[in-house]
Design a protein around this motif. Sequence first.
Motif, mmCIF file in Angstrom:
data_model
loop_
_atom_site.group_PDB
_atom_site.id
_atom_site.type_symbol
_atom_site.label_atom_id
_atom_site.label_comp_id
_atom_site.label_asym_id
_atom_site.label_seq_id
_atom_site.Cartn_x
_atom_site.Cartn_y
_atom_site.Cartn_z
ATOM 1 N N ALA A 1 0.824 -1.203 0.000
ATOM 2 C CA ALA A 1 0.000 0.000 0.000
ATOM 3 C C ALA A 1 0.860 1.256 0.000
ATOM 4 O O ALA A 1 0.580 2.225 -0.728
ATOM 5 N N LEU A 2 1.928 1.269 0.806
ATOM 6 C CA LEU A 2 2.819 2.428 0.841
ATOM 7 C C LEU A 2 3.502 2.636 -0.506
ATOM 8 O O LEU A 2 3.673 3.769 -0.972
ATOM 9 N N THR A 3 3.900 1.534 -1.134
ATOM 10 C CA THR A 3 4.513 1.634 -2.461
ATOM 11 C C THR A 3 3.524 2.209 -3.463
ATOM 12 O O THR A 3 3.864 3.071 -4.287
ATOM 13 N N TRP A 4 2.272 1.745 -3.384
ATOM 14 C CA TRP A 4 1.239 2.235 -4.318
ATOM 15 C C TRP A 4 1.029 3.730 -4.128
ATOM 16 O O TRP A 4 0.912 4.479 -5.110
ATOM 17 N N PRO B 1 1.057 11.291 -5.237
ATOM 18 C CA PRO B 1 2.024 12.221 -4.643
ATOM 19 C C PRO B 1 1.338 13.125 -3.624
ATOM 20 O O PRO B 1 0.160 13.438 -3.734
ATOM 21 N N VAL B 2 2.090 13.523 -2.618
ATOM 22 C CA VAL B 2 1.546 14.399 -1.574
ATOM 23 C C VAL B 2 1.092 15.705 -2.220
ATOM 24 O O VAL B 2 1.862 16.346 -2.939
ATOM 25 N N PRO B 3 -0.175 16.114 -1.979
ATOM 26 C CA PRO B 3 -0.660 17.358 -2.600
ATOM 27 C C PRO B 3 0.022 18.568 -2.011
ATOM 28 O O PRO B 3 0.518 18.545 -0.878
ATOM 29 N N ASP B 4 0.058 19.644 -2.801
ATOM 30 C CA ASP B 4 0.639 20.886 -2.338
ATOM 31 C C ASP B 4 -0.093 21.353 -1.088
ATOM 32 O O ASP B 4 -1.313 21.255 -0.986
ATOM 33 N N VAL B 5 0.638 21.889 -0.108
ATOM 34 C CA VAL B 5 0.040 22.291 1.157
ATOM 35 C C VAL B 5 -1.043 23.336 0.960
ATOM 36 O O VAL B 5 -2.057 23.361 1.660
ATOM 37 N N PHE B 6 -0.863 24.223 -0.047
ATOM 38 C CA PHE B 6 -1.884 25.265 -0.275
ATOM 39 C C PHE B 6 -3.185 24.653 -0.793
ATOM 40 O O PHE B 6 -4.289 25.107 -0.468
ATOM 41 N N GLU B 7 -3.052 23.583 -1.593
ATOM 42 C CA GLU B 7 -4.250 22.880 -2.072
ATOM 43 C C GLU B 7 -5.013 22.251 -0.887
ATOM 44 O O GLU B 7 -6.233 22.315 -0.803
#
Length: 445
Positions: free
Chosen positions: A426-429, A435-441
């Motif tokens: 799951a972590l690999t997927w 990808p981690v979304p931008d903090v402002f988003e």
Amino acid sequence: MRDTAIKVITKLTQAGHTALLAGGCVRDMLLGREAKDYDVATSATPEQVVRLFPGAQTVGAHFGVVIVRLDHHHVEVATFRSDGSYSDGRRPDSVTYSTPEHDAQRRDFTINGLFFDPLKEEVIDYVGGQADLRMGLLRAIGVARDRFEEDHLRMLRAVRFATVLGFDIEHATWESICGLAPKIRSVSIERIREEFVKTMLSPNRVRGFDLLVNSGLMEQFLPEILVLQGCEQPPQFHPEGDVFIHTRLMLSLLPEQVSLPLVMSVLLHDIAKPATQTRDADTGRIRFNGHDKLGADMTGEIMRRMKFPNDVIEPTVVAVENHMVFKDVKKMRTAKLRRFMARPSFDDELALHRVDCMGSNGWLDNYDFLLAKREELAAEPMLPPRLITGADLIAQGWHAGKAMGRLLTTLQTLQLEGTLKTKEEALTWVAQNAPVPDVFETVEE
């Protein structure tokens, strides 16, 4: 409890008072049924009872009722009485202490007007209740109309007793109920609901349903049921007849012991069909588009009107709203199906679906499919623990919010469908596909 009640009677008798078992416990004893309560009627006044049983509680002093606590049981002890007028159609305006004979005459039905002396092993019958018990007959004491005018709730009690005991209702008693049915509206909806629930939870519930409808009582507190009469259905799916016939047939197909949400969902699952009925202009086919969703709304309104508790309303509404989903279970992806089957109300909903099918076209293929699927998945939780939690994603740089919630749902779906089997997978997927979304988003969400 019976032994405790006899101890109370013994002490009252030794003090020079008359004391007898009274009412429903005598009826049940003669019918060979287990009594829920053992009530005592006595010539002793409440003050005399309290002197004999210090600490007794005068909960109904106006009516001569005292609760005696003994051997970890509570026994209701009531002074023999005669009732005055009933100006509110529910309770007497005044009472007068009297004799066992007069006390019996004020009660509702002959089978409830019996006394029993446990010290002499003797039934005391001033109203012919033993004969009516033998005949299986529910008869009002004295003039039936007078008994129902005194206490309007007695009409619903008559239906309940006839249902639970399987008794016939004596002609004059029945005619009086039919004639006075609109007066049930003067009774609080809580008391109406209580009698209604007891009737519908009885294994003999169809008998109670018929009595409520035919007497005119159902129309007074649940008129939506009567609107189902004459609401036609497509014969290819419902050869049994209209919506009312279908609903009644479903009640008859329920097992003896059922939950209250299940009974109510059977009664109300098609409650919106009259409001949604349409006919195709070309084919004449009858449709009820959206009756499940509107029915859920109507079910909530009806049950709130009747002041059902939320823990009964909520699963009933969910069952009504979802009862048409069962036709699509074979088409569901594994994850959706498992989530559907894992819901806390699923067992009752499955039982609703079974009688819905048996009470119409008899097609149980989706029901059998779900039973097989449940057997197939029995070795593991329907919804196993998640491979990844919110804390794991936060450790990867995610922030709590809608995006993370959507990702957790996606990961659970892949887990339920067997694509992901371990936390590492799951972590690999996540690393490869989310990808981690931008903090402002995240903040904007």
